[in-house]
Motif scaffolding. Structure first.
Motif, PDB file in Angstrom:
ATOM      1  N   LEU A  55       0.830  -1.197   0.000  1.00  0.00           N
ATOM      2  CA  LEU A  55       0.000   0.000   0.000  1.00  0.00           C
ATOM      3  C   LEU A  55       0.877   1.265   0.000  1.00  0.00           C
ATOM      4  O   LEU A  55       0.584   2.230  -0.716  1.00  0.00           O
ATOM      5  CB  LEU A  55      -0.945   0.013   1.202  1.00  0.00           C
ATOM      6  CG  LEU A  55      -1.952   1.145   1.259  1.00  0.00           C
ATOM      7  CD1 LEU A  55      -2.866   1.126   0.031  1.00  0.00           C
ATOM      8  CD2 LEU A  55      -2.778   1.062   2.525  1.00  0.00           C
ATOM      9  N   ALA A  56       1.959   1.247   0.766  1.00  0.00           N
ATOM     10  CA  ALA A  56       2.862   2.401   0.793  1.00  0.00           C
ATOM     11  C   ALA A  56       3.473   2.623  -0.586  1.00  0.00           C
ATOM     12  O   ALA A  56       3.595   3.768  -1.055  1.00  0.00           O
ATOM     13  CB  ALA A  56       3.957   2.190   1.832  1.00  0.00           C
ATOM     14  N   GLY A  57       3.858   1.549  -1.265  1.00  0.00           N
ATOM     15  CA  GLY A  57       4.408   1.669  -2.612  1.00  0.00           C
ATOM     16  C   GLY A  57       3.382   2.191  -3.602  1.00  0.00           C
ATOM     17  O   GLY A  57       3.693   3.010  -4.475  1.00  0.00           O
ATOM     18  N   LEU A  58       2.126   1.705  -3.480  1.00  0.00           N
ATOM     19  CA  LEU A  58       1.072   2.164  -4.379  1.00  0.00           C
ATOM     20  C   LEU A  58       0.754   3.642  -4.152  1.00  0.00           C
ATOM     21  O   LEU A  58       0.449   4.372  -5.098  1.00  0.00           O
ATOM     22  CB  LEU A  58      -0.200   1.325  -4.180  1.00  0.00           C
ATOM     23  CG  LEU A  58      -0.131  -0.113  -4.699  1.00  0.00           C
ATOM     24  CD1 LEU A  58      -1.296  -0.927  -4.157  1.00  0.00           C
ATOM     25  CD2 LEU A  58      -0.112  -0.144  -6.209  1.00  0.00           C
ATOM     26  N   GLN A  59       0.811   4.090  -2.919  1.00  0.00           N
ATOM     27  CA  GLN A  59       0.478   5.480  -2.604  1.00  0.00           C
ATOM     28  C   GLN A  59       1.648   6.434  -2.866  1.00  0.00           C
ATOM     29  O   GLN A  59       1.449   7.641  -2.903  1.00  0.00           O
ATOM     30  CB  GLN A  59       0.031   5.578  -1.131  1.00  0.00           C
ATOM     31  CG  GLN A  59      -1.299   4.913  -0.890  1.00  0.00           C
ATOM     32  CD  GLN A  59      -1.673   4.873   0.586  1.00  0.00           C
ATOM     33  OE1 GLN A  59      -0.843   5.071   1.469  1.00  0.00           O
ATOM     34  NE2 GLN A  59      -2.947   4.599   0.849  1.00  0.00           N
TER      35      GLN A  59
ATOM     36  N   ARG B  94       6.171   4.328 -10.413  1.00  0.00           N
ATOM     37  CA  ARG B  94       5.629   3.385 -11.397  1.00  0.00           C
ATOM     38  C   ARG B  94       5.785   1.964 -10.887  1.00  0.00           C
ATOM     39  O   ARG B  94       6.827   1.592 -10.377  1.00  0.00           O
ATOM     40  CB  ARG B  94       6.371   3.549 -12.722  1.00  0.00           C
ATOM     41  CG  ARG B  94       6.056   4.858 -13.383  1.00  0.00           C
ATOM     42  CD  ARG B  94       6.825   5.062 -14.637  1.00  0.00           C
ATOM     43  NE  ARG B  94       6.534   4.008 -15.597  1.00  0.00           N
ATOM     44  CZ  ARG B  94       7.066   3.938 -16.803  1.00  0.00           C
ATOM     45  NH1 ARG B  94       7.920   4.865 -17.203  1.00  0.00           N
ATOM     46  NH2 ARG B  94       6.770   2.978 -17.622  1.00  0.00           N
ATOM     47  N   ILE B  95       4.680   1.182 -11.041  1.00  0.00           N
ATOM     48  CA  ILE B  95       4.700  -0.212 -10.588  1.00  0.00           C
ATOM     49  C   ILE B  95       4.332  -1.080 -11.780  1.00  0.00           C
ATOM     50  O   ILE B  95       3.358  -0.826 -12.487  1.00  0.00           O
ATOM     51  CB  ILE B  95       3.704  -0.429  -9.434  1.00  0.00           C
ATOM     52  CG1 ILE B  95       4.124   0.402  -8.225  1.00  0.00           C
ATOM     53  CG2 ILE B  95       3.614  -1.900  -9.070  1.00  0.00           C
ATOM     54  CD1 ILE B  95       3.233   0.261  -7.045  1.00  0.00           C
ATOM     55  N   ALA B  96       5.141  -2.114 -11.977  1.00  0.00           N
ATOM     56  CA  ALA B  96       4.894  -3.047 -13.074  1.00  0.00           C
ATOM     57  C   ALA B  96       4.615  -4.434 -12.483  1.00  0.00           C
ATOM     58  O   ALA B  96       5.081  -4.770 -11.403  1.00  0.00           O
ATOM     59  CB  ALA B  96       6.103  -3.090 -13.992  1.00  0.00           C
TER      60      ALA B  96
ATOM     61  N   ILE C 113       2.652  -2.089 -16.912  1.00  0.00           N
ATOM     62  CA  ILE C 113       2.674  -0.981 -15.960  1.00  0.00           C
ATOM     63  C   ILE C 113       1.240  -0.753 -15.481  1.00  0.00           C
ATOM     64  O   ILE C 113       0.304  -0.720 -16.276  1.00  0.00           O
ATOM     65  CB  ILE C 113       3.228   0.311 -16.612  1.00  0.00           C
ATOM     66  CG1 ILE C 113       4.602   0.076 -17.214  1.00  0.00           C
ATOM     67  CG2 ILE C 113       3.229   1.460 -15.620  1.00  0.00           C
ATOM     68  CD1 ILE C 113       5.673  -0.183 -16.214  1.00  0.00           C
ATOM     69  N   LEU C 114       1.062  -0.583 -14.144  1.00  0.00           N
ATOM     70  CA  LEU C 114      -0.271  -0.350 -13.585  1.00  0.00           C
ATOM     71  C   LEU C 114      -0.727   1.064 -13.915  1.00  0.00           C
ATOM     72  O   LEU C 114       0.000   2.025 -13.722  1.00  0.00           O
ATOM     73  CB  LEU C 114      -0.265  -0.516 -12.067  1.00  0.00           C
ATOM     74  CG  LEU C 114      -0.203  -1.927 -11.510  1.00  0.00           C
ATOM     75  CD1 LEU C 114      -0.188  -1.885  -9.987  1.00  0.00           C
ATOM     76  CD2 LEU C 114      -1.367  -2.761 -11.976  1.00  0.00           C
TER      77      LEU C 114
ATOM     78  N   ARG D  99      -3.981   0.581 -10.135  1.00  0.00           N
ATOM     79  CA  ARG D  99      -3.422   1.035  -8.852  1.00  0.00           C
ATOM     80  C   ARG D  99      -4.526   1.096  -7.776  1.00  0.00           C
ATOM     81  O   ARG D  99      -4.318   0.690  -6.641  1.00  0.00           O
ATOM     82  CB  ARG D  99      -2.773   2.401  -9.060  1.00  0.00           C
ATOM     83  CG  ARG D  99      -1.977   2.900  -7.897  1.00  0.00           C
ATOM     84  CD  ARG D  99      -1.348   4.247  -8.240  1.00  0.00           C
ATOM     85  NE  ARG D  99      -0.302   4.173  -9.242  1.00  0.00           N
ATOM     86  CZ  ARG D  99       0.990   3.942  -8.966  1.00  0.00           C
ATOM     87  NH1 ARG D  99       1.367   3.792  -7.721  1.00  0.00           N
ATOM     88  NH2 ARG D  99       1.874   3.876  -9.921  1.00  0.00           N
ATOM     89  N   ALA D 100      -5.746   1.580  -8.154  1.00  0.00           N
ATOM     90  CA  ALA D 100      -6.867   1.675  -7.205  1.00  0.00           C
ATOM     91  C   ALA D 100      -7.324   0.276  -6.773  1.00  0.00           C
ATOM     92  O   ALA D 100      -7.606   0.051  -5.596  1.00  0.00           O
ATOM     93  CB  ALA D 100      -8.013   2.450  -7.835  1.00  0.00           C
ATOM     94  N   GLU D 101      -7.371  -0.676  -7.713  1.00  0.00           N
ATOM     95  CA  GLU D 101      -7.771  -2.048  -7.379  1.00  0.00           C
ATOM     96  C   GLU D 101      -6.767  -2.689  -6.424  1.00  0.00           C
ATOM     97  O   GLU D 101      -7.143  -3.330  -5.439  1.00  0.00           O
ATOM     98  CB  GLU D 101      -7.878  -2.897  -8.652  1.00  0.00           C
ATOM     99  CG  GLU D 101      -9.073  -2.569  -9.504  1.00  0.00           C
ATOM    100  CD  GLU D 101      -9.069  -3.353 -10.821  1.00  0.00           C
ATOM    101  OE1 GLU D 101      -8.227  -4.268 -10.988  1.00  0.00           O
ATOM    102  OE2 GLU D 101      -9.908  -3.041 -11.677  1.00  0.00           O
TER     103      GLU D 101
END
Length: 165
Positions: free
Chosen positions: A123-127, A131-133, A143-144, A149-151
Motif C-alpha cells: 500500500l505504501a508503494g502504491l500510494q 511506477r509499478i509493473a 505498468i499499472l 493502482r486503485a484495485e
C-alpha cells in the motif's frame, strides 16, 4: 393282596398344600404411589411412599428403617479407582493436544503478521506514486494504470483490515 385305592380326599389335600405354598409366594406388600396407582410386590415399597399409603403389609413385617447418616455415607459407593498409568497417559495426551493447538495458533498469528507487513508495504508503494509493473498472464511486463493502482490499493487495504489487529 388287593390293590389299595387312593382316598378321594387325596386330590383335595394336594390342592390345599399347593394353595398354601402359592400364598407365601404372592405379593404381600400393597401400596398406593403418588399417582394414586395401586402397586403390589413381595418387596417393601420405596422410601418415598408414606406409611398412610401402604394398604397391606405382610404379617409381622415393618418397613426397614433408613440407615443412619454416617452409615449411608460409609456405604456410598467410593469414587471409581483410576489407574495412575492411564491417568498419566491421558494427561500427557491432553498436554500434547494443547501444545499442538498453541503451536498452530502461533503459526497462524505469524502468517497474519507477515501478511499485514507485506500489505502495508504494498500500500505504501502504491500510494508513493512511483511506477509499478507486474507480469500478466503471458509473462509480459505491464505498468499499472490508475484503475489498476486503485484495485491493488483496495486489495491491500482489505488484507490490512483483516490481518492487522
Amino acid at each position: 393282596m388287593p390293590i389299595a385305592r387312593p382316598s378321594p380326599l387325596l386330590p383335595l389335600a394336594v390342592a390345599a398344600c399347593l394353595l398354601a405354598l402359592a400364598g407365601s409366594a404372592q405379593a404381600q406388600w400393597i401400596w398406593r404411589d403418588r399417582n394414586g396407582q395401586i402397586t403390589a410386590s413381595d418387596l417393601p415399597p420405596p422410601r418415598e411412599v408414606a406409611d398412610k399409603d401402604i394398604v397391606q403389609r405382610p404379617s409381622n413385617a415393618r418397613r426397614p428403617l433408613p440407615p443412619p447418616a454416617a452409615a449411608s455415607a460409609a456405604s456410598a459407593p467410593a469414587a471409581p479407582r483410576v489407574d495412575p498409568v492411564l491417568e498419566q497417559r491421558r494427561r500427557a495426551a491432553e498436554q500434547e493436544q494443547q501444545a499442538k493447538l498453541k503451536a498452530e495458533q502461533e503459526r497462524v498469528a505469524q502468517a497474519r503478521a507477515e501478511n499485514c507487513r507485506r500489505a502495508k508495504a504494498q500500500l505504501a508503494g502504491l500510494q508513493s506514486g512511483q511506477r509499478i509493473a507486474r507480469l500478466n498472464e503471458k509473462g509480459e511486463r505491464e505498468i499499472l494504470d490508475d484503475k489498476g493502482r486503485a484495485e491493488e490499493s483496495r486489495r491491500a487495504e482489505g488484507i490490512i483490515a483483516s490481518d492487522c489487529e
